[in-house]
Design a protein around this motif. Structure first.
Motif, PDB file in Angstrom:
ATOM      1  N   ASP A  76     -39.030   1.787  -3.371  1.00  0.00           N
ATOM      2  CA  ASP A  76     -38.192   2.170  -2.234  1.00  0.00           C
ATOM      3  C   ASP A  76     -37.362   3.403  -2.569  1.00  0.00           C
ATOM      4  O   ASP A  76     -37.313   4.363  -1.808  1.00  0.00           O
ATOM      5  CB  ASP A  76     -37.283   1.000  -1.847  1.00  0.00           C
ATOM      6  CG  ASP A  76     -36.203   1.393  -0.853  1.00  0.00           C
ATOM      7  OD1 ASP A  76     -36.533   2.003   0.179  1.00  0.00           O
ATOM      8  OD2 ASP A  76     -35.019   1.096  -1.102  1.00  0.00           O
ATOM      9  N   ARG A  90     -39.663  -0.557   6.129  1.00  0.00           N
ATOM     10  CA  ARG A  90     -39.679  -1.995   6.371  1.00  0.00           C
ATOM     11  C   ARG A  90     -40.288  -2.699   5.172  1.00  0.00           C
ATOM     12  O   ARG A  90     -41.214  -2.192   4.536  1.00  0.00           O
ATOM     13  CB  ARG A  90     -40.502  -2.300   7.614  1.00  0.00           C
ATOM     14  CG  ARG A  90     -39.802  -1.869   8.864  1.00  0.00           C
ATOM     15  CD  ARG A  90     -40.494  -2.427  10.065  1.00  0.00           C
ATOM     16  NE  ARG A  90     -39.677  -2.158  11.234  1.00  0.00           N
ATOM     17  CZ  ARG A  90     -40.142  -2.128  12.443  1.00  0.00           C
ATOM     18  NH1 ARG A  90     -41.419  -2.373  12.669  1.00  0.00           N
ATOM     19  NH2 ARG A  90     -39.343  -1.879  13.441  1.00  0.00           N
ATOM     20  N   LEU A  91     -39.760  -3.880   4.880  1.00  0.00           N
ATOM     21  CA  LEU A  91     -40.182  -4.621   3.703  1.00  0.00           C
ATOM     22  C   LEU A  91     -41.685  -4.880   3.708  1.00  0.00           C
ATOM     23  O   LEU A  91     -42.347  -4.742   2.679  1.00  0.00           O
ATOM     24  CB  LEU A  91     -39.411  -5.937   3.584  1.00  0.00           C
ATOM     25  CG  LEU A  91     -39.740  -6.786   2.368  1.00  0.00           C
ATOM     26  CD1 LEU A  91     -39.518  -6.032   1.067  1.00  0.00           C
ATOM     27  CD2 LEU A  91     -38.929  -8.071   2.389  1.00  0.00           C
ATOM     28  N   GLU A  92     -42.244  -5.236   4.850  1.00  0.00           N
ATOM     29  CA  GLU A  92     -43.680  -5.513   4.908  1.00  0.00           C
ATOM     30  C   GLU A  92     -44.493  -4.282   4.523  1.00  0.00           C
ATOM     31  O   GLU A  92     -45.476  -4.378   3.800  1.00  0.00           O
ATOM     32  CB  GLU A  92     -44.102  -5.981   6.319  1.00  0.00           C
ATOM     33  CG  GLU A  92     -43.432  -7.246   6.786  1.00  0.00           C
ATOM     34  CD  GLU A  92     -42.032  -7.021   7.359  1.00  0.00           C
ATOM     35  OE1 GLU A  92     -41.704  -5.893   7.799  1.00  0.00           O
ATOM     36  OE2 GLU A  92     -41.248  -7.989   7.325  1.00  0.00           O
ATOM     37  N   ARG A  93     -44.069  -3.122   4.997  1.00  0.00           N
ATOM     38  CA  ARG A  93     -44.779  -1.876   4.662  1.00  0.00           C
ATOM     39  C   ARG A  93     -44.597  -1.535   3.184  1.00  0.00           C
ATOM     40  O   ARG A  93     -45.516  -1.073   2.532  1.00  0.00           O
ATOM     41  CB  ARG A  93     -44.300  -0.729   5.546  1.00  0.00           C
ATOM     42  CG  ARG A  93     -44.821  -0.847   6.974  1.00  0.00           C
ATOM     43  CD  ARG A  93     -44.504   0.373   7.822  1.00  0.00           C
ATOM     44  NE  ARG A  93     -44.920   1.643   7.288  1.00  0.00           N
ATOM     45  CZ  ARG A  93     -46.138   2.180   7.389  1.00  0.00           C
ATOM     46  NH1 ARG A  93     -47.087   1.527   8.007  1.00  0.00           N
ATOM     47  NH2 ARG A  93     -46.394   3.363   6.887  1.00  0.00           N
ATOM     48  N   SER A 112     -43.804   5.946   4.798  1.00  0.00           N
ATOM     49  CA  SER A 112     -42.403   6.385   4.798  1.00  0.00           C
ATOM     50  C   SER A 112     -42.236   7.871   4.478  1.00  0.00           C
ATOM     51  O   SER A 112     -41.390   8.256   3.684  1.00  0.00           O
ATOM     52  CB  SER A 112     -41.620   5.527   3.803  1.00  0.00           C
ATOM     53  OG  SER A 112     -40.243   5.686   4.003  1.00  0.00           O
TER      54      SER A 112
END
Length: 135
Positions: A76, A90-93, A112
């Motif tokens: 991240d 997003r966490l899933e991505r 991202s």
């Protein structure tokens, strides 16, 4: 907000959560957060090599050896640094991006604002190049 919390204190104390216990829990959570931050920084320093062009190379073995939570946090931070975005993906991505990077021979992909590439076993993350808008 302070007034609302103060109003809850008697009910919390009656439920077995006096202010002293709440403060102790907050201190433990602060220590846990500091440990997560340090482990994330350590992984960034050992598994991510940032270049002058704003890209980075990723050591797959070191990333894979890290606990998943730490690997996600490091990825991240790398994505935000390279892609120039303030908000986290997003966490899933992010989880899908990590799984992709950890899979040898993956196909190039974007996440991202960043492009993920693998060339001869070397993983590279670079800023996604977008053509200028017309009009």
């Amino acid at each position: 907000a302070r007034t609302a919390v103060r109003a809850l204190l008697p009910a919390l104390a009656a439920a077995g959560l006096p202010p002293v216990r709440i403060a102790a829990t907050a201190a433990r959570m602060r220590r846990a957060r500091q440990a997560l931050e340090q482990a994330t920084e350590d992984l960034l320093a050992s598994a991510f090599s940032f270049g002058a062009a704003g890209d980075c190379r990723v050591d797959r073995a070191r990333l894979a050896a890290a606990p998943v939570e730490i690997a996600l946090r490091a990825l991240d931070r790398a994505l935000r640094r390279i892609g120039g975005r303030d908000l986290p993906p997003r966490l899933e991505r992010l989880e899908r991006a990590l799984a992709k990077v950890l899979t040898p021979g993956f196909r190039p992909a974007t996440y991202s604002g960043c492009r993920f590439l693998e060339q001869r076993g070397v993983i590279r993350i670079e800023r996604e190049h977008r053509p200028p808008r017309r009009g």
